[in-house]
Design a protein around this motif. Structure first.
Motif, PDB file in Angstrom:
ATOM      1  N   TYR A   1       8.645 -15.512  -3.939  1.00 57.72           N
ATOM      2  CA  TYR A   1       9.581 -14.604  -3.279  1.00 57.72           C
ATOM      3  C   TYR A   1       8.917 -13.848  -2.136  1.00 57.72           C
ATOM      4  CZ  TYR A   1      13.014 -15.321  -7.049  1.00 57.72           C
ATOM      5  OH  TYR A   1      13.915 -15.864  -7.919  1.00 57.72           O
ATOM      6  N   GLN A   2       7.639 -13.558  -2.275  1.00 61.48           N
ATOM      7  CA  GLN A   2       6.913 -12.879  -1.195  1.00 61.48           C
ATOM      8  C   GLN A   2       6.990 -13.663   0.105  1.00 61.48           C
ATOM      9  OE1 GLN A   2       2.859 -12.090  -2.271  1.00 61.48           O
ATOM     10  NE2 GLN A   2       3.406 -10.934  -4.114  1.00 61.48           N
ATOM     11  N   GLN A   3       7.009 -14.974   0.002  1.00 55.13           N
ATOM     12  CA  GLN A   3       7.048 -15.821   1.185  1.00 55.13           C
ATOM     13  C   GLN A   3       8.386 -15.745   1.908  1.00 55.13           C
ATOM     14  OE1 GLN A   3       5.874 -19.834   0.085  1.00 55.13           O
ATOM     15  NE2 GLN A   3       4.437 -19.032  -1.434  1.00 55.13           N
ATOM     16  N   ARG A   4       9.406 -15.179   1.246  1.00 59.64           N
ATOM     17  CA  ARG A   4      10.727 -15.067   1.873  1.00 59.64           C
ATOM     18  C   ARG A   4      10.857 -13.797   2.708  1.00 59.64           C
ATOM     19  NH1 ARG A   4      11.656 -19.725   1.919  1.00 59.64           N
ATOM     20  NH2 ARG A   4      13.728 -19.199   2.695  1.00 59.64           N
ATOM     21  N   LEU A   5       9.833 -12.944   2.707  1.00 59.01           N
ATOM     22  CA  LEU A   5       9.930 -11.651   3.377  1.00 59.01           C
ATOM     23  C   LEU A   5       8.789 -11.472   4.370  1.00 59.01           C
ATOM     24  CD1 LEU A   5      10.892  -8.257   1.893  1.00 59.01           C
ATOM     25  CD2 LEU A   5       8.725  -8.426   3.107  1.00 59.01           C
ATOM     26  N   ILE A   6       9.127 -10.989   5.589  1.00 56.31           N
ATOM     27  CA  ILE A   6       8.099 -10.647   6.572  1.00 56.31           C
ATOM     28  C   ILE A   6       8.216  -9.156   6.900  1.00 56.31           C
ATOM     29  CG2 ILE A   6       8.108 -12.963   7.551  1.00 56.31           C
ATOM     30  CD1 ILE A   6       9.521 -11.741  10.025  1.00 56.31           C
ATOM     31  N   GLU A   7       7.129  -8.581   7.370  1.00 55.32           N
ATOM     32  CA  GLU A   7       7.109  -7.170   7.748  1.00 55.32           C
ATOM     33  C   GLU A   7       6.873  -7.053   9.251  1.00 55.32           C
ATOM     34  OE1 GLU A   7       3.989  -5.677   5.227  1.00 55.32           O
ATOM     35  OE2 GLU A   7       5.455  -4.969   3.754  1.00 55.32           O
ATOM     36  N   VAL A   8       7.684  -6.227   9.898  1.00 56.29           N
ATOM     37  CA  VAL A   8       7.595  -6.005  11.346  1.00 56.29           C
ATOM     38  C   VAL A   8       7.674  -4.506  11.593  1.00 56.29           C
ATOM     39  CG1 VAL A   8       8.682  -6.417  13.585  1.00 56.29           C
ATOM     40  CG2 VAL A   8       8.618  -8.245  11.870  1.00 56.29           C
ATOM     41  N   ALA A   9       6.738  -3.950  12.349  1.00 56.07           N
ATOM     42  CA  ALA A   9       6.660  -2.504  12.523  1.00 56.07           C
ATOM     43  C   ALA A   9       7.798  -1.946  13.373  1.00 56.07           C
ATOM     44  CB  ALA A   9       5.314  -2.123  13.140  1.00 56.07           C
TER      45      ALA A   9
END
Length: 252
Positions: free
Chosen positions: A155-163
């Motif tokens: 599931y972690q691979q389904r989420l990205i973080e953008v500032a």
């Protein structure tokens, strides 16, 4: 010297001081996050800026704003003692082990914004299991449900973080990412201001929680914490007026 320069670089032009103040607290604020934190040049404004000025001035706690690049950086600087306060903070146990939390001063709803037309769901896990993608802000807290979901590596691979919040919402508007998880008012701000009228709000509420000031365990005395909590309680009508007036101007 490197650490000192880091703080000096991000000092904002606004400060509150009084002859009775024995020290000045450094309040860390991140990148633009409308309608809560915005900038005119180096001068911050917005809902949380107004509330912070109101509460800390009423508590007679001197302060100045320190501009930091991200929410995650703010937490690191607070824990190290380089800044003394972070506004807009959601409570969780890990954070409480490293900082004091003030009384809550407003509430926050984290919602799903998308270009997709989907029926109601019973849990966020349904969307992760169906292989949709998500974008969030690094260092932000979105509630226990998402935290538990992200314990699973797939599931972690389904989420990205953008500032950058504008970049996050742009990714969803261009259909490069399926869902933005964002504060309700912030999402509507960009929909209204930038004309992203194809974005829609999904009915599911990811998290609904109280918002606090995080206060450094290294620099805050009990009397100062009590003064801030008292100021929050005594300022509730003014805080509600600030939220109502400013949020109505960006949320339709």
């Amino acid at each position: 010297m490197k650490r000192l320069l880091l703080i000096i670089v991000f000092i904002s032009s606004y400060a509150y001081s009084s002859e009775r103040c024995s020290s000045e607290k450094k309040i860390g604020i991140g990148s633009s996050w409308p309608p809560y934190v915005m900038y005119k040049g180096d001068t911050p404004f917005g809902l949380d800026i107004e509330i912070t000025k109101l509460v800390f001035s009423k508590a007679n706690v001197c302060f100045k704003f320190i501009r930091l690049p991200t929410s995650a950086r703010g937490l690191a600087e607070l824990y190290k003692g380089y800044v003394d306060v972070l506004p807009s903070a959601s409570f969780n146990v890990d954070r409480a082990n490293n900082a004091h939390f003030s009384a809550p001063y407003r509430r926050e709803k984290m919602r799903l914004f998308t270009r997709l037309d989907l029926p109601p769901i019973k849990s966020l896990t349904e969307l992760f299991a169906d292989e949709y993608t998500f974008v969030t802000n690094p260092g932000a807290y979105y509630g226990e449900e998402l935290r538990q979901i992200l314990q699973i590596s797939w599931y972690q691979q389904r989420l990205i973080e953008v500032a950058s919040v504008s970049r996050r919402i742009e990714l969803v508007n261009k259909k490069r990412i399926d869902f933005l998880i964002e504060d309700e008012h912030t999402g509507f701000y960009y929909i209204n201001q930038l004309g992203y009228d194809r974005l829609r709000l999904h009915s599911y509420i990811v998290n609904d929680n109280a918002i606090h000031f995080m206060l450094s365990r290294l620099t805050f005395k009990d009397a100062e914490i009590e003064a801030i909590n008292r100021a929050i309680t005594e300022s509730q009508l003014q805080i509600e007026a600030i939220l109502r007036q400013r949020s109505n101007s960006v949320v339709k």
